[in-house]
Design a protein around this motif. Structure first.
Motif, short mmCIF file in Angstrom:
data_model
loop_
_atom_site.label_atom_id
_atom_site.label_comp_id
_atom_site.label_asym_id
_atom_site.label_seq_id
_atom_site.Cartn_x
_atom_site.Cartn_y
_atom_site.Cartn_z
N SER A 156 33.63 44.14 29.68
CA SER A 156 34.05 45.53 29.55
C SER A 156 33.35 46.45 30.55
CB SER A 156 33.76 46.02 28.13
OG SER A 156 32.38 46.04 27.91
N VAL A 214 39.67 42.74 38.42
CA VAL A 214 39.65 41.27 38.42
C VAL A 214 40.67 40.83 39.48
CG1 VAL A 214 39.98 39.17 37.04
CG2 VAL A 214 39.06 41.24 35.96
N PHE A 252 45.35 43.17 33.64
CA PHE A 252 44.69 42.76 32.39
C PHE A 252 45.09 41.33 32.02
CE2 PHE A 252 44.71 47.45 31.87
CZ PHE A 252 43.37 47.67 31.58
N ILE A 304 33.95 33.65 24.43
CA ILE A 304 35.41 33.55 24.35
C ILE A 304 36.07 33.21 25.70
CG2 ILE A 304 35.73 36.06 24.63
CD1 ILE A 304 37.84 34.32 22.15
N GLN A 358 34.62 29.63 36.28
CA GLN A 358 34.08 30.99 36.29
C GLN A 358 32.55 30.98 36.33
OE1 GLN A 358 36.88 30.40 34.50
NE2 GLN A 358 38.15 32.22 34.39
N VAL A 371 49.22 41.84 36.64
CA VAL A 371 48.26 41.08 35.81
C VAL A 371 46.85 41.69 35.85
CG1 VAL A 371 49.41 38.83 35.68
CG2 VAL A 371 48.19 39.44 37.76
C1 HEM Z 1 39.74 48.18 33.26
C2 HEM Z 1 39.07 47.38 32.45
C3 HEM Z 1 39.39 45.95 32.25
C4 HEM Z 1 40.07 45.06 33.04
C5 HEM Z 1 40.71 45.32 34.39
C6 HEM Z 1 40.08 43.78 32.34
C7 HEM Z 1 40.72 42.64 32.81
C8 HEM Z 1 40.71 41.42 32.15
C9 HEM Z 1 41.33 40.22 32.67
C10 HEM Z 1 42.08 40.11 33.99
C11 HEM Z 1 41.10 39.24 31.76
C12 HEM Z 1 41.52 37.77 31.87
C13 HEM Z 1 40.46 37.01 32.62
C14 HEM Z 1 40.87 35.59 32.95
O1 HEM Z 1 41.92 35.16 32.55
O2 HEM Z 1 40.12 34.90 33.64
C15 HEM Z 1 40.35 39.81 30.67
C16 HEM Z 1 39.94 39.11 29.55
C17 HEM Z 1 39.18 39.66 28.54
N1 HEM Z 1 38.78 40.98 28.42
FE1 HEM Z 1 39.19 42.47 29.73
N2 HEM Z 1 39.40 43.92 31.16
C18 HEM Z 1 38.97 45.22 31.06
C19 HEM Z 1 38.27 45.78 30.00
C20 HEM Z 1 37.88 45.11 28.87
C21 HEM Z 1 37.19 45.71 27.76
C22 HEM Z 1 36.84 47.19 27.64
C23 HEM Z 1 36.95 44.71 26.86
C24 HEM Z 1 36.29 44.77 25.50
C25 HEM Z 1 36.29 45.81 24.76
C26 HEM Z 1 37.50 43.48 27.40
C27 HEM Z 1 37.46 42.26 26.78
C28 HEM Z 1 38.05 41.10 27.27
C29 HEM Z 1 37.96 39.82 26.61
C30 HEM Z 1 37.21 39.52 25.30
C31 HEM Z 1 38.68 38.91 27.40
C32 HEM Z 1 38.89 37.41 27.13
C33 HEM Z 1 40.18 37.18 26.36
C34 HEM Z 1 40.46 35.70 26.13
O3 HEM Z 1 39.98 34.87 26.90
O4 HEM Z 1 41.19 35.40 25.18
N3 HEM Z 1 38.06 43.77 28.63
N4 HEM Z 1 40.13 41.16 30.93
#
Ligand code: HEM
Length: 475
Positions: A271, A334, A396, A103, A86, A394
């Motif tokens: 975010s 994503v 999220f 993280i 990444q 997926v």
């Molecule tokens: C529509 C909004 C969002 C989408 C589409 C999204 C999507 C994603 C995706 C696909 C991942 C996994 C990434 C990977 O595996 O490479 C991820 C991880 C994460 N997201 Fe989101 N996200 C969104 C909003 C947010 C918000 C608002 C926050 C915080 C308040 C957040 C915090 C995180 C964190 C901390 C991770 C890492 C989790 C880990 O590695 O254990 N995301 N997100």
């Protein structure tokens, strides 16, 4: 060695390597979305791209995977696959090296512990406490709009998402500073992609590597200032940054200062841009599908009777939920992600080593016609019947590293769409060119020009041009 065979298996795929792979890399750099579809049409759900540099010492390959069977293995088995690819590693001791270690890039027991530590303010009961403040913020944001005004809705949603991140994640009302921070983090990540694409690896003045290092220093400095401001203010706000600072104070060994900064950077990055994209695409897709817009409007009229609404009220809006899911199915912010095996693993007859990078293409996973009929159409009502398994949808991610902010993001999306539709009707400017491209996230590269109309319920789609028409089949 663990061996996996998926239902999609056609045996080990041929590797495209050496000079022959150049054209594929060029295609990927020029237009990743088209590249993914071309590879899928030509090679199926699993493809291998070798190192394009002849005689290169690194045996690194890119393994392209599409679909739930691969997601289940690669995202599900966090003991075998770690994030990787990444963000560049950067020299030890550099700001870049420190701030990239939030993280996102962690794995193993430290990642599990830190994930647990970051969770409390993002669970459903905590997120419920943000409804009032978030609703007010969205209202004051819309107050800035004037009837008949033409706006770039993507720029607008970036501003809103920045305000929300500043106030609710960081407990700050200084939106100017928040914007600078958000944009600097974004520039840092964009420079990182550019540096990787140009294979720039030496810190010489004028190179993108050098600009990347300086940008990382700026991000670190801004984030330190933000944390310092928060320490001095010490308001008992329930925001995420306060919680991390508390953990740091109570258990300094569990969370060193540099890691606190890195987590804060990643939280903002994760975010801000994702939510802005999801919001902009959703408002656009609603405007371009008048029948859905009318039904959604009726649902909101019936279901959202006070503002701020009760949190439970938002659960009673099935079409709103479906519209948001469908928007992120078609145009996932994503669009793909990377993983690296931590040991040798065999996948459909292909042996993967620790230098390989696996690219999981969420954008195409979401367009599997066996799971989502008419996959290129915006058909929110499919969600009333469809129950895809977690690895088929997926947006999220899925598995142990599911997005930590999913509940927070869904609240922001639902409140914003509902309030915008209660107050105004947004229409796309006729003849607008809408292009979609990947710059970190899947975004409207030329913006989305929309006009603010009174909410007269006269929904109508506009003629548009641009390459979005390749991605979405409009009726
Ligand atoms: C529509 C909004 C969002 C989408 C589409 C999204 C999507 C994603 C995706 C696909 C991942 C996994 C990434 C990977 O595996 O490479 C991820 C991880 C994460 N997201 Fe989101 N996200 C969104 C909003 C947010 C918000 C608002 C926050 C915080 C308040 C957040 C915090 C995180 C964190 C901390 C991770 C890492 C989790 C880990 O590695 O254990 N995301 N997100």
């Amino acid at each position: 060695m663990e061996r996996f065979v998926t239902d999609a298996s056609r045996g080990a795929p041929p590797a495209l390597s050496g000079v022959a792979s150049w054209k594929w890399y060029r295609h990927y750099l020029r237009d990743p979305l088209d590249f993914f579809s071309t590879v899928q049409n030509r090679f199926g759900q699993l493809a291998v791209l070798g190192n394009p540099i002849p005689l290169a010492p690194s045996k690194r390959r890119f393994i392209l995977t599409i679909g739930a069977p691969f997601n289940r293995i690669v995202l599900g088995r966090t003991d075998l696959f770690r994030p990787g690819g990444q963000v560049l590693r950067g020299p030890r001791g550099s700001a870049h090296h420190r701030i990239r270690q939030g993280i996102f890039s962690m794995y193993g027991p430290h990642q599990t512990a830190d994930r647990k530590m970051m969770q409390p303010p993002l669970t459903r009961p905590s997120v419920a406490t943000y409804v009032g403040a978030m609703s007010q913020l969205i209202d004051s944001f819309i107050d800035r709009w004037r009837l008949s005004q033409q706006l770039d809705m993507y720029a607008e949603m970036r501003t809103l998402s920045n305000w929300v991140a500043a106030q609710l994640l960081f407990g700050s009302d200084d939106f100017g500073a928040a914007r600078r921070l958000g944009e600097t983090i974004e520039q840092w990540l964009l420079l990182d992609s550019e540096t990787r694409e140009r294979l720039s690896i030496i810190d010489l003045p004028g190179t993108s590597f050098s600009r990347l290092m300086r940008k990382a220093e700026e991000v670190e400095m801004l984030m330190k200032a933000e944390i310092q401001r928060k320490r001095l203010a010490r308001a008992a706000t329930p925001d995420v940054l306060s919680l991390l600072i508390d953990v740091r104070e109570k258990t300094p060994d569990a969370l060193p200062e540099w890691r606190l900064i890195a987590h804060a950077v990643i939280l903002y990055a994760a975010s801000f841009e994702t939510t802005a994209n999801a919001l902009a695409w959703t408002l656009f897709l609603i405007a371009q599908h008048p029948a859905i817009a009318a039904e959604l409007q009726a649902e909101i009229d019936r279901g959202v009777t006070n503002w701020p609404p009760d949190y439970a009220m938002l659960d009673e809006l099935p079409l709103l939920d479906a519209v948001i899911k469908e928007s992120m199915r078609l145009l996932p912010p994503v669009a793909y992600t990377f993983r690296t095996p931590m040991q040798e693993v065999e996948l459909d007859g292909l042996t993967l080593g620790i230098k390989d990078k696996i690219l999981l293409v969420h954008y195409l996973t979401h367009r599997d016609p066996d799971v989502f009929a008419n996959p290129n159409r915006f058909e929110p009502k499919r969600w009333f019947a469809a129950k895809p398994d977690p690895y088929e949808y997926v947006a999220f991610s899925a598995g142990p590293r599911l997005c930590l902010g999913v509940t927070f993001a869904m609240l922001e999306l639902k409140l914003t769409v509902a309030r915008v539709m209660q107050r105004v009707r947004l229409s796309v400017v006729a003849g607008a060119r809408i292009d979609a491209g990947i710059q970190l996230t899947l975004r409207p590269t030329l913006g989305i020009p929309m006009v603010v109309e009174p909410q007269d319920r006269r929904f109508a789609a506009a003629e548009i041009s641009g390459d979005l028409r390749r991605l979405v089949e409009f009726a």
